[in-house]
Design an enzyme around this catalytic site. Structure first.
Site, PDB file in Angstrom:
ATOM      1  N   LYS A 113     -24.208 -60.454 -20.300  1.00 43.22           N
ATOM      2  CA  LYS A 113     -22.725 -59.875 -20.733  1.00 43.22           C
ATOM      3  C   LYS A 113     -23.108 -59.003 -21.866  1.00 43.22           C
ATOM      4  CE  LYS A 113     -18.111 -60.923 -19.744  1.00 43.22           C
ATOM      5  NZ  LYS A 113     -17.696 -61.238 -18.397  1.00 43.22           N
TER       6      LYS A 113
HETATM    7  P1  NAD Z   1      -7.659 -56.869 -18.578  1.00 44.24           P
HETATM    8  O1  NAD Z   1      -8.092 -56.015 -19.778  1.00 44.24           O
HETATM    9  O2  NAD Z   1      -7.574 -55.910 -17.125  1.00 44.24           O
HETATM   10  O3  NAD Z   1      -6.437 -57.772 -18.894  1.00 44.24           O
HETATM   11  C1  NAD Z   1      -6.273 -58.518 -19.964  1.00 44.24           C
HETATM   12  C2  NAD Z   1      -4.878 -59.102 -20.175  1.00 44.24           C
HETATM   13  O4  NAD Z   1      -5.053 -60.111 -20.960  1.00 44.24           O
HETATM   14  C3  NAD Z   1      -3.883 -58.144 -20.265  1.00 44.24           C
HETATM   15  O5  NAD Z   1      -2.697 -58.263 -19.647  1.00 44.24           O
HETATM   16  C4  NAD Z   1      -3.586 -58.220 -21.870  1.00 44.24           C
HETATM   17  O6  NAD Z   1      -2.264 -57.784 -22.476  1.00 44.24           O
HETATM   18  C5  NAD Z   1      -3.731 -59.805 -21.971  1.00 44.24           C
HETATM   19  N1  NAD Z   1      -3.860 -60.296 -23.248  1.00 44.24           N
HETATM   20  C6  NAD Z   1      -4.703 -59.619 -24.391  1.00 44.24           C
HETATM   21  N2  NAD Z   1      -4.749 -60.730 -25.289  1.00 44.24           N
HETATM   22  C7  NAD Z   1      -3.859 -61.465 -25.078  1.00 44.24           C
HETATM   23  C8  NAD Z   1      -3.334 -62.582 -25.939  1.00 44.24           C
HETATM   24  N3  NAD Z   1      -3.281 -62.842 -27.091  1.00 44.24           N
HETATM   25  N4  NAD Z   1      -2.247 -63.404 -25.346  1.00 44.24           N
HETATM   26  C9  NAD Z   1      -1.906 -63.142 -23.963  1.00 44.24           C
HETATM   27  N5  NAD Z   1      -2.327 -62.066 -23.337  1.00 44.24           N
HETATM   28  C10 NAD Z   1      -3.264 -61.425 -23.799  1.00 44.24           C
HETATM   29  O7  NAD Z   1      -8.989 -57.752 -18.489  1.00 44.24           O
HETATM   30  P2  NAD Z   1      -9.233 -58.587 -17.124  1.00 44.24           P
HETATM   31  O8  NAD Z   1     -10.254 -57.883 -16.517  1.00 44.24           O
HETATM   32  O9  NAD Z   1      -7.940 -58.968 -16.233  1.00 44.24           O
HETATM   33  O10 NAD Z   1      -9.900 -59.836 -17.700  1.00 44.24           O
HETATM   34  C11 NAD Z   1      -9.217 -61.129 -18.030  1.00 44.24           C
HETATM   35  C12 NAD Z   1      -9.865 -62.305 -17.976  1.00 44.24           C
HETATM   36  O11 NAD Z   1     -10.781 -62.311 -16.873  1.00 44.24           O
HETATM   37  C13 NAD Z   1     -11.071 -62.380 -19.157  1.00 44.24           C
HETATM   38  O12 NAD Z   1     -11.355 -63.467 -19.454  1.00 44.24           O
HETATM   39  C14 NAD Z   1     -12.335 -61.853 -18.022  1.00 44.24           C
HETATM   40  O13 NAD Z   1     -13.477 -62.229 -18.883  1.00 44.24           O
HETATM   41  C15 NAD Z   1     -11.944 -62.285 -17.024  1.00 44.24           C
HETATM   42  N6  NAD Z   1     -12.657 -62.101 -15.843  1.00 44.24           N
HETATM   43  C16 NAD Z   1     -12.498 -60.827 -15.368  1.00 44.24           C
HETATM   44  C17 NAD Z   1     -13.178 -60.245 -14.548  1.00 44.24           C
HETATM   45  C18 NAD Z   1     -12.948 -58.966 -13.685  1.00 44.24           C
HETATM   46  O14 NAD Z   1     -13.651 -58.546 -12.778  1.00 44.24           O
HETATM   47  N7  NAD Z   1     -12.219 -58.006 -14.315  1.00 44.24           N
HETATM   48  C19 NAD Z   1     -14.101 -61.034 -13.604  1.00 44.24           C
HETATM   49  C20 NAD Z   1     -14.153 -62.463 -13.972  1.00 44.24           C
HETATM   50  C21 NAD Z   1     -13.588 -62.882 -14.991  1.00 44.24           C
END
Ligand code: NAD
Length: 423
Positions: A113
């Site tokens: 990561k």
């Molecule tokens: P993203 O940046 O697209 O979205 C993040 C979301 O979280 C946004 O809607 C943001 O407004 C919200 N957010 C941020 N801080 C916040 C808070 N304090 N309270 C409430 N909401 C809040 O990110 P993503 O890619 O959707 O990732 C989200 C989670 O999923 C992370 O934990 C990431 O590690 C995990 N994840 C993502 C992927 C991927 O393919 N993108 C894969 C596996 C896991």
């Protein structure tokens, strides 16, 4: 537990959470447990200085990280996060969960990561590009298509992956599409990648719901984090007849017991970059999100969100961990005691890395699959992985999280043992 001298984890920090999760699986590893210490130490951690010239002519320095937690089963694989809270310990935990996740779904990868401690919303597009390129150059000494393959995570996207791919290719002298995944389609990206994580959340959620007799038609779903993962999962649940009764992102929290109009919600998201100003529903306090009456809760924002106190108040029957590390270990126990089923991050959100794997395979063969082919293969991998984990949980009478760790750690430690220790 064992702690490393260069970090100082607290009881709620992600690395502490990860170590506690490993400790819980040790009784199920048999003789392989003698290798367990290897899971508690990242193989390699790189901290880089990322200086860039800002648009106003000043110079700013950012702190960047790339951690390769374990490479026993193959090259490192894991996303890159841009967030003001990024630090070494968080990146170590996220890398470690990638090791477990990749092994849990059977992908031929280790876990890695990366991240930069930055609020990207404060940067112009040009500054974002310069920061991404300099970061890529700095970590270029340890990444590569056969060594470690970054991908998107919080606040990173296909455009950022394109800059990373271009920078790495410029530095090495030939176009290396396979160095990152989550790229734009015409640069070696894969169809289905953008929505793959949300799709995996939906597929594992649908299977888990079926097994506990929860009908998706009419089910009430609450989603925290309406970004790449949360919004894609929400759309699929609505498509299966469920309704989104609460949504929270960094712009606010909304509740609507009748269910939100999905198209309208997505329109607001695309227009404002958040859903807080959507015209429907009632705006509620952020803490009240955890009291919302719902059947399924999807934490899809950041880690450490489900504390024991919140776990005691939650009404859901099923928790689908779209985010990485959203539940603290003590909260896991509370949910378990209350009979709330948790499909853990290490299987639930593995859809993204699975289609990243497809993208990497397609890049090497320069032969690209249709979206239907991608989705069929993705669904099969997720369903098979969940079945194996469910059977393991039943067999040992353990939670799905400990079962995923048991399946994954066995695969990782067998690889470790078969490779042997060098020298
Ligand atoms: P993203 O940046 O697209 O979205 C993040 C979301 O979280 C946004 O809607 C943001 O407004 C919200 N957010 C941020 N801080 C916040 C808070 N304090 N309270 C409430 N909401 C809040 O990110 P993503 O890619 O959707 O990732 C989200 C989670 O999923 C992370 O934990 C990431 O590690 C995990 N994840 C993502 C992927 C991927 O393919 N993108 C894969 C596996 C896991």
């Amino acid at each position: 537990m064992s702690y490393l001298s260069y970090i100082n984890p607290t009881a709620t920090s992600p690395w502490h959470t990860y170590l506690a999760q490993v400790d819980r699986v040790l009784p199920y590893l048999g003789p392989l447990a003698r290798w367990a210490e290897t899971l508690k130490r990242p193989k390699r951690a790189l901290i880089v200085d990322v200086p860039i010239e800002m648009d106003d002519g000043s110079v700013q320095h950012f702190e960047g990280f790339r951690v390769q937690h374990n490479l026993s089963r193959g090259p490192g694989k894991g996303g890159v996060r841009y967030h003001p809270d990024v630090n070494l310990e968080e990146v170590m935990a996220l890398a470690a969960w990638m090791t477990i996740k990749n092994a849990g779904v059977g992908l031929p990868y280790g876990g890695a990561k990366g991240g930069i401690r930055v609020d990207p919303k404060l940067l112009s597009n040009k500054e974002l590009e310069r920061m991404t390129r300099r970061y890529t150059s700095e970590i270029g000494i340890i990444i590569g298509p056969q060594r470690d393959i970054p991908a998107p995570d919080v606040n990173t996207n296909p455009q950022i992956m394109a800059w990373m791919m271009d920078t790495y290719s410029m530095n090495t002298g030939s176009t290396a599409t396979g160095v990152v995944t989550g790229k734009p389609i015409h640069l070696g990206g894969s169809l289905g990648r953008v929505k793959a994580t949300g799709r995996g959340v939906f597929v594992t959620g649908r299977e888990a719901a079926r097994r506990i007799g929860l009908k998706l038609d009419g089910a009430r779903v609450a989603v925290q984090g309406f970004g790449n993962v949360g919004s894609a999962a929400a759309e699929l649940f609505v498509g299966a007849g469920a309704k989104i009764v609460a949504v929270q992102d960094h712009t606010g929290t909304l509740a609507n017991p009748r269910g939100f109009d999905m198209a309208g919600l997505m329109g607001t998201l695309h227009r404002d970059g958040g859903v807080g100003n959507f015209r429907e529903g009632e705006r509620i306090g952020n803490e009240a999100f955890w009291d919302v009456d719902c059947d399924i809760m999807i934490p899809a924002a950041l880690e450490g969100q489900i504390t024991p106190e919140r776990a005691n108040r939650m009404k859901a029957k099923l928790v689908l961990e779209g985010a990485n590390g959203p539940t603290l270990p003590e909260a896991d126990d509370v949910l378990h005691d209350r009979g709330i089923l948790v499909v853990p991050d290490v299987i639930c959100n593995a859809g993204g890395v699975t289609v990243s794997y497809f993208e990497w395979v397609q890049d090497f063969s320069s032969f690209f699959w249709s979206e239907d082919e991608i989705n069929v293969r993705l669904d099969k991998i997720m369903i098979d992985a969940l079945k194996k984990i469910w059977d393991t949980a039943d067999h040992h009478k353990i939670t799905l999280r400990t079962a995923t760790f048991a399946v994954a750690c066995e695969r990782i430690l067998i690889a470790r043992e078969e490779r042997g220790l060098y020298p």
